[in-house]
Scaffold this motif. Structure first.
Motif, PDB file in Angstrom:
ATOM      1  N   GLU A   6       0.786  -1.082  -0.040  1.00 15.42           N
ATOM      2  CA  GLU A   6      -0.217   0.221   0.002  1.00 15.42           C
ATOM      3  C   GLU A   6       0.879   1.246  -0.070  1.00 15.42           C
ATOM      4  O   GLU A   6       0.754   2.131  -0.682  1.00 15.42           O
ATOM      5  CB  GLU A   6      -0.740  -0.179   1.383  1.00 15.42           C
ATOM      6  N   ASP A   7       1.881   1.280   0.893  1.00 15.38           N
ATOM      7  CA  ASP A   7       2.631   2.442   0.812  1.00 15.38           C
ATOM      8  C   ASP A   7       3.489   2.823  -0.428  1.00 15.38           C
ATOM      9  O   ASP A   7       3.631   4.092  -0.831  1.00 15.38           O
ATOM     10  CB  ASP A   7       3.833   2.386   2.001  1.00 15.38           C
ATOM     11  N   CYS A   8       3.726   1.746  -1.246  1.00 13.40           N
ATOM     12  CA  CYS A   8       4.470   2.099  -2.279  1.00 13.40           C
ATOM     13  C   CYS A   8       3.734   2.697  -3.406  1.00 13.40           C
ATOM     14  O   CYS A   8       4.276   3.105  -4.513  1.00 13.40           O
ATOM     15  CB  CYS A   8       5.189   0.685  -2.836  1.00 13.40           C
ATOM     16  N   ALA A   9       2.371   2.645  -3.289  1.00 13.17           N
ATOM     17  CA  ALA A   9       1.578   3.418  -4.104  1.00 13.17           C
ATOM     18  C   ALA A   9       1.987   4.936  -4.222  1.00 13.17           C
ATOM     19  O   ALA A   9       1.959   5.801  -5.353  1.00 13.17           O
ATOM     20  CB  ALA A   9      -0.041   3.372  -3.933  1.00 13.17           C
ATOM     21  N   ASP A  10       2.606   5.651  -3.362  1.00 11.66           N
ATOM     22  CA  ASP A  10       3.073   6.815  -3.289  1.00 11.66           C
ATOM     23  C   ASP A  10       4.333   7.064  -3.868  1.00 11.66           C
ATOM     24  O   ASP A  10       5.279   6.226  -3.310  1.00 11.66           O
ATOM     25  CB  ASP A  10       3.159   7.464  -1.562  1.00 11.66           C
ATOM     26  N   PRO A  11       4.488   7.663  -5.147  1.00  8.13           N
ATOM     27  CA  PRO A  11       5.814   7.802  -5.971  1.00  8.13           C
ATOM     28  C   PRO A  11       6.875   8.289  -4.872  1.00  8.13           C
ATOM     29  O   PRO A  11       7.990   7.984  -5.214  1.00  8.13           O
ATOM     30  CB  PRO A  11       5.614   8.719  -6.951  1.00  8.13           C
ATOM     31  N   ASP A  12       6.547   9.193  -4.097  1.00  7.60           N
ATOM     32  CA  ASP A  12       7.555   9.644  -3.230  1.00  7.60           C
ATOM     33  C   ASP A  12       8.278   8.547  -2.154  1.00  7.60           C
ATOM     34  O   ASP A  12       9.459   8.408  -1.982  1.00  7.60           O
ATOM     35  CB  ASP A  12       7.074  10.974  -2.315  1.00  7.60           C
ATOM     36  N   PHE A  13       7.223   7.825  -1.828  1.00  6.19           N
ATOM     37  CA  PHE A  13       7.810   6.631  -0.956  1.00  6.19           C
ATOM     38  C   PHE A  13       8.390   5.808  -1.615  1.00  6.19           C
ATOM     39  O   PHE A  13       9.447   5.288  -1.137  1.00  6.19           O
ATOM     40  CB  PHE A  13       6.706   6.097  -0.165  1.00  6.19           C
ATOM     41  N   ALA A  14       8.067   5.275  -2.759  1.00  5.03           N
ATOM     42  CA  ALA A  14       8.799   4.511  -3.717  1.00  5.03           C
ATOM     43  C   ALA A  14      10.178   4.901  -3.722  1.00  5.03           C
ATOM     44  O   ALA A  14      11.062   4.187  -4.165  1.00  5.03           O
ATOM     45  CB  ALA A  14       7.851   3.995  -4.717  1.00  5.03           C
ATOM     46  N   ASN A  15      10.103   6.103  -4.431  1.00  6.28           N
ATOM     47  CA  ASN A  15      11.475   6.723  -4.840  1.00  6.28           C
ATOM     48  C   ASN A  15      12.416   6.827  -3.599  1.00  6.28           C
ATOM     49  O   ASN A  15      13.653   6.499  -3.479  1.00  6.28           O
ATOM     50  CB  ASN A  15      11.379   7.985  -5.383  1.00  6.28           C
ATOM     51  N   TYR A  44       2.081  -4.143   3.917  1.00  5.12           N
ATOM     52  CA  TYR A  44       2.663  -2.947   4.321  1.00  5.12           C
ATOM     53  C   TYR A  44       4.156  -3.112   4.280  1.00  5.12           C
ATOM     54  O   TYR A  44       4.761  -4.196   4.972  1.00  5.12           O
ATOM     55  CB  TYR A  44       2.141  -2.174   5.415  1.00  5.12           C
TER      56      TYR A  44
END
Length: 105
Positions: A6-15, A44
């Motif tokens: 779920e958290d990785c849907a946020d591009p800032d978090f994935a980056n 998660y």
């Protein structure tokens, strides 16, 4: 992808996670991403688990002796380019290493 956190849907978090992975690999670490989830519920991200697989204690000496004897020493690895460069540095080899894609052209 088979699984996605779920958290990785946020591009800032994935980056941020990818940046940390590159940082760790440039220090010679391999990483495993750790996540948790229950069947039917989202997964998660918990963190990156860095692992080090250092060269044997005698590798640098062996490579130096071979090079001093005029033997051209090459390293072939399936590791990430950053890990290969750090391993080469640790054993006294040049770090001008090509990514695998370049060797297949």
């Amino acid at each position: 992808l088979q699984w996605k956190c779920e958290d990785c849907a946020d591009p800032d978090f994935a980056n941020l996670v990818m940046k940390k992975d590159v940082e760790l690999s440039s220090q010679g670490y391999k990483t495993i991403a750790v996540a948790v989830g229950f069947e039917g519920q989202p997964m998660y991200f918990l963190g990156l688990l860095p692992m080090i697989d250092p060269p044997r204690f005698d590798t640098a000496v062996t490579i130096r002796r071979l090079m001093d004897a005029g033997v051209g020493v090459k390293m072939i690895t399936g590791d990430h380019l950053n890990i290969a460069k750090e391993t080469a540095r640790l054993v006294g080899m040049a770090t001008n290493i090509l990514p695998g894609e370049m060797t297949r052209e």
